[in-house]
Scaffold this motif. Structure first.
Motif, PDB file in Angstrom:
ATOM      1  N   TYR A 154       0.829  -1.206   0.000  1.00  0.00           N
ATOM      2  CA  TYR A 154       0.000   0.000   0.000  1.00  0.00           C
ATOM      3  C   TYR A 154       0.867   1.261   0.000  1.00  0.00           C
ATOM      4  CZ  TYR A 154      -4.324  -2.548   0.805  1.00  0.00           C
ATOM      5  OH  TYR A 154      -5.411  -3.381   0.668  1.00  0.00           O
ATOM      6  N   ASP A 155       0.549   2.160  -0.915  1.00  0.00           N
ATOM      7  CA  ASP A 155       1.105   3.502  -0.844  1.00  0.00           C
ATOM      8  C   ASP A 155       0.212   4.268   0.126  1.00  0.00           C
ATOM      9  OD1 ASP A 155       1.775   6.183  -1.171  1.00  0.00           O
ATOM     10  OD2 ASP A 155       2.220   5.970  -3.306  1.00  0.00           O
ATOM     11  N   ALA A 156       0.703   4.406   1.353  1.00  0.00           N
ATOM     12  CA  ALA A 156      -0.065   5.056   2.421  1.00  0.00           C
ATOM     13  C   ALA A 156       0.536   6.417   2.766  1.00  0.00           C
ATOM     14  CB  ALA A 156      -0.103   4.159   3.660  1.00  0.00           C
ATOM     15  N   ALA A 157       1.096   7.081   1.751  1.00  0.00           N
ATOM     16  CA  ALA A 157       1.742   8.377   1.974  1.00  0.00           C
ATOM     17  C   ALA A 157       0.787   9.389   2.590  1.00  0.00           C
ATOM     18  CB  ALA A 157       2.296   8.917   0.649  1.00  0.00           C
ATOM     19  N   HIS A 158      -0.526   9.244   2.307  1.00  0.00           N
ATOM     20  CA  HIS A 158      -1.527  10.179   2.831  1.00  0.00           C
ATOM     21  C   HIS A 158      -2.210   9.669   4.103  1.00  0.00           C
ATOM     22  CE1 HIS A 158      -2.389  12.218  -1.355  1.00  0.00           C
ATOM     23  NE2 HIS A 158      -1.124  12.275  -0.996  1.00  0.00           N
ATOM     24  N   ALA A 159      -1.822   8.497   4.577  1.00  0.00           N
ATOM     25  CA  ALA A 159      -2.649   7.807   5.579  1.00  0.00           C
ATOM     26  C   ALA A 159      -1.978   7.640   6.935  1.00  0.00           C
ATOM     27  CB  ALA A 159      -3.080   6.454   5.032  1.00  0.00           C
ATOM     28  N   PHE A 160      -1.064   8.512   7.273  1.00  0.00           N
ATOM     29  CA  PHE A 160      -0.391   8.404   8.568  1.00  0.00           C
ATOM     30  C   PHE A 160      -1.410   8.541   9.708  1.00  0.00           C
ATOM     31  CE2 PHE A 160       1.802   9.801  12.323  1.00  0.00           C
ATOM     32  CZ  PHE A 160       3.001   9.112  12.299  1.00  0.00           C
ATOM     33  N   GLY A 161      -1.468   7.532  10.569  1.00  0.00           N
ATOM     34  CA  GLY A 161      -2.343   7.587  11.737  1.00  0.00           C
ATOM     35  C   GLY A 161      -3.790   7.225  11.470  1.00  0.00           C
ATOM     36  N   VAL A 162      -4.143   6.914  10.224  1.00  0.00           N
ATOM     37  CA  VAL A 162      -5.521   6.569   9.887  1.00  0.00           C
ATOM     38  C   VAL A 162      -5.835   5.152  10.389  1.00  0.00           C
ATOM     39  CG1 VAL A 162      -7.145   6.160   8.000  1.00  0.00           C
ATOM     40  CG2 VAL A 162      -5.552   8.089   7.889  1.00  0.00           C
ATOM     41  N   THR A 163      -7.018   4.981  10.962  1.00  0.00           N
ATOM     42  CA  THR A 163      -7.431   3.659  11.421  1.00  0.00           C
ATOM     43  C   THR A 163      -8.761   3.266  10.790  1.00  0.00           C
ATOM     44  OG1 THR A 163      -8.636   4.502  13.354  1.00  0.00           O
ATOM     45  CG2 THR A 163      -6.295   4.002  13.654  1.00  0.00           C
TER      46      THR A 163
END
Length: 369
Positions: A154-163
């Motif tokens: 997953y490219d989670a570059a925008h998803a820091f801390g998302v649950t």
């Protein structure tokens, strides 16, 4: 004259706090090679994010390159055209062929109903992107990956801390990458990380980011140099203290945008996802198709003339970039194309005042009226 408002603004600790943090580095002169701050940041991020393993990198792009390389992939990788160009560059720079899958119109992430038709004997992995902090359909992607024995990064570059349902979104897939670029919700000025789930994979990542060096005399792999230095790790440790406070501020700003723009009939706003705790990374608007020929580009220009700098994010599509469009010109990405032509991300950062939000919205409302 009104002050200029930019689409992002880096949240930073006080000058004095950061200087105090890095002062010991002048005594030790140890600035890199996984020093004290590097190790401390890894420990604190694992705890904050609720993940088993994390490897810090010099930036988010190298995190994705290393994450893919550590899996020894071959052939084709299915990904989305609606992302920052780093996503597809990392695939191609690993000698892999990107195959673009269209996005869904609800949250602009990969359309899971279109993945299977793109899978061939050469497909080795899927690289979905959590867009604007909106999360992919991770359950369906997992089912597809298991069915066809594919890796998922997953490219989670925008998803820091998302649950999602109380669980870190980074716990899905074989690995996820994070960007700690200065424009992100959490940053180290420049930086990134790979989140993963087993020690063997972590060993491969370590070799790749550190020239393949294991100890003073052992070099057992061909590696690169993608280590995070102590100055950036120190910035991350400082910023982590204020992260929750900043996310609360960002939420307040997003809610204010939503309230002010909800009755503008020519706009589509992203809906909040059930069970998802957002980090409020970005606030995109979509200008709907309309008979009055109201366009995204005209609104972008108007706001720029007023000193408000928005961003056409993501435009152009990755499949329309000069370096990729010829090889992918027959692929159907009609939903992504429409969104790319009509999307505009508005200014969003913790220090943005509500009065500035009102100023921005007033210009938008006046434009549509």
């Amino acid at each position: 004259m009104n002050k200029e408002i930019y689409v992002t603004h880096s949240s930073m600790p006080s000058y004095e706090e950061y200087i105090t943090m890095i002062k010991p580095l002048w005594d030790t002169a140890r600035l890199t090679n996984m020093g004290k701050y590097h190790k401390e940041l890894e420990i604190k991020l694992k705890s904050y994010l609720g993940v088993p393993y994390i490897s810090l990198m010099t930036n988010g792009h190298m995190a994705l390159e290393m994450a893919l390389q550590a899996m020894n992939l071959t052939g084709e990788v299915i990904t989305t055209p609606f992302s920052f160009v780093s996503t597809v560059h990392a695939i191609v720079r690993n000698g892999l062929k990107p195959v673009f899958c269209d996005i869904n119109p609800q949250n602009y992430t990969m359309d899971v109903d279109k993945i299977e038709e793109l899978i061939t004997e050469q497909t080795s992995a899927i690289v979905p992107v959590h867009v604007y902090g909106q999360v992919c359909n991770v359950e369906q992607i997992e089912k597809i990956a298991q069915k066809y024995h594919l890796k998922v990064v997953y490219d989670a570059a925008h998803a820091f801390g998302v649950t999602k349902d109380g669980k870190s979104i980074l716990n899905w897939g074989d690995a996820s990458i994070l960007s700690f670029h200065a424009t992100k919700v959490f940053h180290t000025a420049e930086g990134g990380a790979v989140v993963f789930h087993n020690e063997e994979y972590g060993r491969a990542l370590y070799g790749l980011k550190n020239f393949g060096i294991r100890d003073e005399i052992t070099i057992d792999a061909i590696g690169s140099n993608a280590k995070m230095d102590e100055l950036r790790a120190a910035m991350g440790l400082c910023n982590l203290k204020y992260l929750e406070e900043n996310i609360v501020r960002r939420k307040t700003i997003v809610n204010h945008y939503r309230e002010l723009l909800k009755k503008v009939e020519w706009l589509d706003l992203l809906k909040e996802q059930d069970g998802v705790k957002s980090n409020y990374a970005y606030f995109p608007i979509i200008i709907k198709e309309n008979q009055n020929k109201i366009s995204r580009d005209n609104l972008y220009t108007l706001l720029k003339e007023k000193g408000i700098f928005t961003r056409k994010y993501f435009y152009p599509l990755l499949s329309q970039c000069e370096c990729y469009k010829e090889q992918l010109k027959n692929t159907d990405m009609s939903v992504a194309e429409k969104k790319a032509e009509r999307v505009l991300t508005l200014p969003l950062y913790a220090e943005l005042s509500l009065s500035d939000v009102e100023r921005i919205c007033n210009y938008i409302i006046s434009y549509f009226q």
